[in-house]
Design a protein around this motif. Structure first.
Motif, PDB file in Angstrom:
ATOM      1  N   ARG A  93      51.848  58.841 -35.122  1.00 59.11           N
ATOM      2  CA  ARG A  93      50.293  58.922 -35.753  1.00 59.11           C
ATOM      3  C   ARG A  93      51.029  57.008 -35.530  1.00 59.11           C
ATOM      4  NH1 ARG A  93      52.025  60.164 -42.061  1.00 59.11           N
ATOM      5  NH2 ARG A  93      51.124  57.969 -42.503  1.00 59.11           N
ATOM      6  N   GLU A  94      51.807  56.854 -35.383  1.00 61.95           N
ATOM      7  CA  GLU A  94      51.985  55.185 -34.797  1.00 61.95           C
ATOM      8  C   GLU A  94      51.729  54.656 -33.383  1.00 61.95           C
ATOM      9  OE1 GLU A  94      54.668  57.101 -36.256  1.00 61.95           O
ATOM     10  OE2 GLU A  94      53.785  56.594 -38.398  1.00 61.95           O
ATOM     11  N   THR A  95      51.797  55.550 -32.173  1.00 63.90           N
ATOM     12  CA  THR A  95      51.010  54.987 -31.244  1.00 63.90           C
ATOM     13  C   THR A  95      50.645  54.447 -30.519  1.00 63.90           C
ATOM     14  OG1 THR A  95      52.251  57.201 -30.564  1.00 63.90           O
ATOM     15  CG2 THR A  95      51.210  56.218 -28.845  1.00 63.90           C
ATOM     16  N   LEU A  96      49.851  53.583 -30.385  1.00 60.55           N
ATOM     17  CA  LEU A  96      49.180  52.914 -29.819  1.00 60.55           C
ATOM     18  C   LEU A  96      48.910  53.153 -28.651  1.00 60.55           C
ATOM     19  CD1 LEU A  96      50.401  49.103 -30.711  1.00 60.55           C
ATOM     20  CD2 LEU A  96      48.282  50.410 -31.260  1.00 60.55           C
ATOM     21  N   PHE A  97      47.368  53.337 -28.760  1.00 57.66           N
ATOM     22  CA  PHE A  97      46.019  54.104 -27.569  1.00 57.66           C
ATOM     23  C   PHE A  97      44.908  52.394 -27.615  1.00 57.66           C
ATOM     24  CE2 PHE A  97      48.172  57.624 -29.471  1.00 57.66           C
ATOM     25  CZ  PHE A  97      47.599  58.475 -28.224  1.00 57.66           C
ATOM     26  N   ARG A  98      44.717  52.521 -26.186  1.00 56.80           N
ATOM     27  CA  ARG A  98      43.169  51.297 -25.983  1.00 56.80           C
ATOM     28  C   ARG A  98      41.611  52.038 -26.935  1.00 56.80           C
ATOM     29  NH1 ARG A  98      44.347  47.529 -22.431  1.00 56.80           N
ATOM     30  NH2 ARG A  98      42.936  46.036 -24.176  1.00 56.80           N
ATOM     31  N   ALA A  99      41.436  51.357 -27.642  1.00 59.41           N
ATOM     32  CA  ALA A  99      40.164  51.943 -28.723  1.00 59.41           C
ATOM     33  C   ALA A  99      39.246  52.235 -27.951  1.00 59.41           C
ATOM     34  CB  ALA A  99      39.768  50.707 -30.115  1.00 59.41           C
ATOM     35  N   ALA A 100      39.392  50.447 -26.818  1.00 63.41           N
ATOM     36  CA  ALA A 100      37.800  50.360 -26.195  1.00 63.41           C
ATOM     37  C   ALA A 100      36.297  50.621 -26.927  1.00 63.41           C
ATOM     38  CB  ALA A 100      37.562  52.237 -25.078  1.00 63.41           C
ATOM     39  N   SER A 101      35.043  51.217 -26.491  1.00 61.51           N
ATOM     40  CA  SER A 101      34.023  50.440 -27.296  1.00 61.51           C
ATOM     41  C   SER A 101      34.139  50.362 -29.001  1.00 61.51           C
ATOM     42  CB  SER A 101      32.984  51.400 -26.931  1.00 61.51           C
ATOM     43  OG  SER A 101      31.921  50.662 -25.716  1.00 61.51           O
ATOM     44  N   VAL A 102      34.919  51.404 -29.599  1.00 58.36           N
ATOM     45  CA  VAL A 102      35.119  51.464 -31.258  1.00 58.36           C
ATOM     46  C   VAL A 102      35.388  49.832 -31.146  1.00 58.36           C
ATOM     47  CG1 VAL A 102      36.446  51.898 -32.516  1.00 58.36           C
ATOM     48  CG2 VAL A 102      36.199  53.607 -31.177  1.00 58.36           C
ATOM     49  N   SER A 103      35.696  49.199 -30.273  1.00 57.09           N
ATOM     50  CA  SER A 103      36.676  47.819 -30.278  1.00 57.09           C
ATOM     51  C   SER A 103      34.997  46.927 -31.594  1.00 57.09           C
ATOM     52  CB  SER A 103      36.269  47.382 -30.026  1.00 57.09           C
ATOM     53  OG  SER A 103      37.679  47.239 -28.830  1.00 57.09           O
ATOM     54  N   LYS A 104      33.891  47.201 -30.771  1.00 59.19           N
ATOM     55  CA  LYS A 104      32.649  46.733 -31.469  1.00 59.19           C
ATOM     56  C   LYS A 104      32.066  47.128 -33.456  1.00 59.19           C
ATOM     57  CE  LYS A 104      29.983  47.835 -27.480  1.00 59.19           C
ATOM     58  NZ  LYS A 104      30.882  48.085 -26.164  1.00 59.19           N
ATOM     59  N   THR A 105      33.012  48.246 -33.260  1.00 59.95           N
ATOM     60  CA  THR A 105      32.809  48.313 -34.911  1.00 59.95           C
ATOM     61  C   THR A 105      33.523  47.469 -35.890  1.00 59.95           C
ATOM     62  OG1 THR A 105      35.058  49.788 -35.001  1.00 59.95           O
ATOM     63  CG2 THR A 105      32.513  50.660 -34.357  1.00 59.95           C
ATOM     64  N   PHE A 106      34.846  46.784 -35.175  1.00 62.07           N
ATOM     65  CA  PHE A 106      35.319  45.548 -35.317  1.00 62.07           C
ATOM     66  C   PHE A 106      34.726  44.707 -35.351  1.00 62.07           C
ATOM     67  CE2 PHE A 106      38.416  48.984 -35.135  1.00 62.07           C
ATOM     68  CZ  PHE A 106      39.614  49.111 -35.722  1.00 62.07           C
ATOM     69  N   THR A 107      33.831  44.406 -34.029  1.00 61.86           N
ATOM     70  CA  THR A 107      33.317  43.177 -34.117  1.00 61.86           C
ATOM     71  C   THR A 107      32.236  42.917 -34.928  1.00 61.86           C
ATOM     72  OG1 THR A 107      33.833  42.864 -31.615  1.00 61.86           O
ATOM     73  CG2 THR A 107      31.792  41.961 -32.244  1.00 61.86           C
ATOM     74  N   GLY A 108      31.544  43.924 -35.517  1.00 58.95           N
ATOM     75  CA  GLY A 108      29.907  44.092 -35.879  1.00 58.95           C
ATOM     76  C   GLY A 108      30.776  43.632 -37.770  1.00 58.95           C
ATOM     77  N   THR A 109      32.210  44.361 -37.878  1.00 58.25           N
ATOM     78  CA  THR A 109      32.778  44.078 -39.488  1.00 58.25           C
ATOM     79  C   THR A 109      32.476  42.378 -39.558  1.00 58.25           C
ATOM     80  OG1 THR A 109      33.317  46.522 -39.226  1.00 58.25           O
ATOM     81  CG2 THR A 109      34.400  45.088 -41.072  1.00 58.25           C
ATOM     82  N   LEU A 110      33.182  42.117 -38.323  1.00 54.37           N
ATOM     83  CA  LEU A 110      33.490  40.099 -38.714  1.00 54.37           C
ATOM     84  C   LEU A 110      32.709  40.033 -38.815  1.00 54.37           C
ATOM     85  CD1 LEU A 110      36.112  38.322 -38.465  1.00 54.37           C
ATOM     86  CD2 LEU A 110      35.438  38.158 -35.969  1.00 54.37           C
ATOM     87  N   LEU A 111      31.283  40.636 -38.573  1.00 55.92           N
ATOM     88  CA  LEU A 111      29.913  39.931 -37.774  1.00 55.92           C
ATOM     89  C   LEU A 111      29.526  39.342 -39.517  1.00 55.92           C
ATOM     90  CD1 LEU A 111      28.492  40.202 -34.774  1.00 55.92           C
ATOM     91  CD2 LEU A 111      29.767  38.430 -35.304  1.00 55.92           C
ATOM     92  N   ALA A 265      33.907  43.548 -27.228  1.00 58.63           N
ATOM     93  CA  ALA A 265      32.908  44.781 -26.908  1.00 58.63           C
ATOM     94  C   ALA A 265      34.531  46.196 -26.352  1.00 58.63           C
ATOM     95  CB  ALA A 265      31.840  44.628 -25.848  1.00 58.63           C
ATOM     96  N   SER A 266      35.726  45.889 -26.014  1.00 59.46           N
ATOM     97  CA  SER A 266      36.972  46.653 -25.948  1.00 59.46           C
ATOM     98  C   SER A 266      37.988  46.706 -25.654  1.00 59.46           C
ATOM     99  CB  SER A 266      36.037  47.024 -24.189  1.00 59.46           C
ATOM    100  OG  SER A 266      36.193  46.286 -23.344  1.00 59.46           O
ATOM    101  N   GLY A 267      38.835  45.479 -26.534  1.00 56.63           N
ATOM    102  CA  GLY A 267      40.258  44.809 -26.235  1.00 56.63           C
ATOM    103  C   GLY A 267      40.613  45.457 -27.154  1.00 56.63           C
ATOM    104  N   LEU A 268      40.284  46.110 -28.048  1.00 53.10           N
ATOM    105  CA  LEU A 268      41.565  46.771 -29.302  1.00 53.10           C
ATOM    106  C   LEU A 268      42.044  47.403 -28.814  1.00 53.10           C
ATOM    107  CD1 LEU A 268      39.733  44.988 -31.679  1.00 53.10           C
ATOM    108  CD2 LEU A 268      40.296  46.261 -33.422  1.00 53.10           C
ATOM    109  N   ASN A 269      43.754  48.026 -29.665  1.00 55.58           N
ATOM    110  CA  ASN A 269      44.581  48.831 -29.520  1.00 55.58           C
ATOM    111  C   ASN A 269      44.296  49.235 -30.362  1.00 55.58           C
ATOM    112  OD1 ASN A 269      45.250  47.825 -26.608  1.00 55.58           O
ATOM    113  ND2 ASN A 269      45.901  46.582 -27.464  1.00 55.58           N
ATOM    114  N   LEU A 270      44.648  50.798 -31.090  1.00 59.81           N
ATOM    115  CA  LEU A 270      45.089  51.043 -32.231  1.00 59.81           C
ATOM    116  C   LEU A 270      45.750  51.974 -32.401  1.00 59.81           C
ATOM    117  CD1 LEU A 270      40.996  51.323 -33.599  1.00 59.81           C
ATOM    118  CD2 LEU A 270      42.846  49.453 -33.900  1.00 59.81           C
ATOM    119  N   SER A 271      46.242  52.782 -33.519  1.00 61.91           N
ATOM    120  CA  SER A 271      47.090  54.011 -34.024  1.00 61.91           C
ATOM    121  C   SER A 271      46.773  54.658 -34.948  1.00 61.91           C
ATOM    122  CB  SER A 271      47.949  53.353 -34.700  1.00 61.91           C
ATOM    123  OG  SER A 271      48.306  52.907 -35.890  1.00 61.91           O
TER     124      SER A 271
END
Length: 398
Positions: A93-111, A265-271
């Protein structure tokens, strides 16, 4: 293969909201009412586990983590496989993966949050020195975030992959003929989307990635989320990518990608734990996002006919799709789903929410493979009972 399944009800404690590094399971007595025995409350979980096990028998799926949330709480957590093929190092559950375009959901939320605070005006046109397009007017920040620029889909992504800088590529967009007037149609973008980074940086006075961390990741309590491949490889547990759709052997690759240069657009890493927290925030069952901000982010802003057409057989369930602020919206047989997927070579990610019922499905994996993309429709079929849940069957290996 290494496999863990957890179906005891649990939740990340409030200490995680203050920046704790890991989740603490609740005891059955502390579990939310009705979730102490998830298998009894949600019998479809047994079928889901069996189908996940069968999918994981495909050698092309190296590692996968997934979770189901019901009534706002995790009721099923599944981890299977390795961070690197043949390593024996289990994904968790703690392993990090690349989130790719799911990063856009974070940008939209930040906006949405910055708009609510009065820091930015999403109705304002993007400054011409950040992005300039053909036509009678500049796109607004909202139009960029909802892919209504009129540019051809994925304009100049290949130039980014060839090593050109996002800022240089954006200057070239001024010479691109538009498919429709600004604001009139949906065409998915990465380079144009990254113009939002400069606007946010100018409004907040700090680099976009720093703003993302200081205003979103840290205060909202995502346990391990980070930005960029350097942060990924510095973490205690991270998943290596395994690229190639038709590969015969699994060889781990380099997680660094040109898309690191456009974190919006694509930079986050998420577990998986990060994904669970992110889902709960958007379901409104974890504090941090106001109802008004969530409503703003999830509101359909443009019909996405291209997205609807490319769904293929899935149109048996989904006949209308839209895009909001960094989020997709689907009508699944009358149910409103808020979702996004992400892909970088060797990685995939999914998050699917039904805010009305407190349901979510999240998944991350570290290989190019077709079965994993059909996990969420499988879950929806099994959950609703309105379909056979056979989406994965077409990919069984000969």
């Amino acid at each position: 293969m290494i496999r863990t399944v957890l179906t005891a009800a649990f939740s990340l404690t409030l200490s995680a909201l203050a920046g704790a590094q890991g989740p603490e399971p609740l005891t059955a007595a502390a579990a939310p009412s009705g979730l102490a025995d998830p298998r009894a409350a949600y019998p479809y979980l047994d079928s889901l586990e069996a189908r996940l096990d069968r999918a994981m028998s495909d050698r092309r799926i190296v590692g996968l983590v997934a979770a189901v949330i019901e009534q706002g709480e995790p009721v099923f957590v599944y981890t299977h496989g390795e961070t690197s093929a043949g390593s024996g190092d289990a994904v968790t559950r703690e392993t990090l993966f690349r989130a790719a375009s799911v990063s856009k959901t974070f940008t939209g939320t930040l906006l949405g949050m910055l708009e609510a605070e009065g820091v930015i005006d999403l109705a304002a046109p993007v400054p011409g020195d950040v992005l300039r397009l053909q036509g009678s007017r500049q796109p607004t920040l909202e139009e960029i975030a909802s892919h209504r620029t009129g540019l051809p889909p994925n304009a100049y992504d290949l130039d980014l992959e060839a090593g050109q800088s996002p800022a240089r590529i954006r200057t070239r967009l001024a010479s691109v003929d538009l498919l429709c007037p600004v604001g009139d149609c949906y065409t998915y973008q990465n380079i144009a989307f990254s113009a939002l980074e400069t606007v946010v940086a100018e409004a907040t006075g700090e680099d976009f990635s720093l703003t993302l961390r200081s205003r979103l990741l840290e205060p909202l309590g995502l346990p391990a989320a980070s930005v960029g491949s350097a942060a990924l490889t510095a973490s205690p547990s991270w998943a290596r990518p395994h690229s190639g759709w038709r590969r015969l052997i699994n060889i781990p690759g380099d997680p660094a990608t040109p898309y690191d240069r456009i974190p919006s657009a694509s930079g986050l890493n998420l577990s998986l734990d990060d994904m669970i927290v992110w889902a709960q925030l958007h379901l409104g069952t974890r504090p941090g996002l106001s109802d008004s901000v969530r409503g703003r982010i999830h509101a359909p802003l443009t019909v996405t006919l291209r997205e609807t057409r490319r769904l293929g057989d899935l149109r048996q369930r989904v006949d209308q799709t839209w895009y909001g602020l960094g989020w997709r919206i689907y009508d699944w047989e009358g149910r409103t789903l808020v979702l996004h997927s992400g892909y970088l070579s060797g990685y995939g990610a999914q998050i699917v929410l039904e805010p009305e019922t407190g349901f979510a499905f999240v998944a991350l994996w570290n290989s190019d493979n077709r079965p994993a993309w059909w996990l969420w429709p499988t879950v929806m079929d099994l959950r609703t009972g309105n379909g056979a849940g056979s989406w994965l069957d077409r990919f069984e290996e000969d």
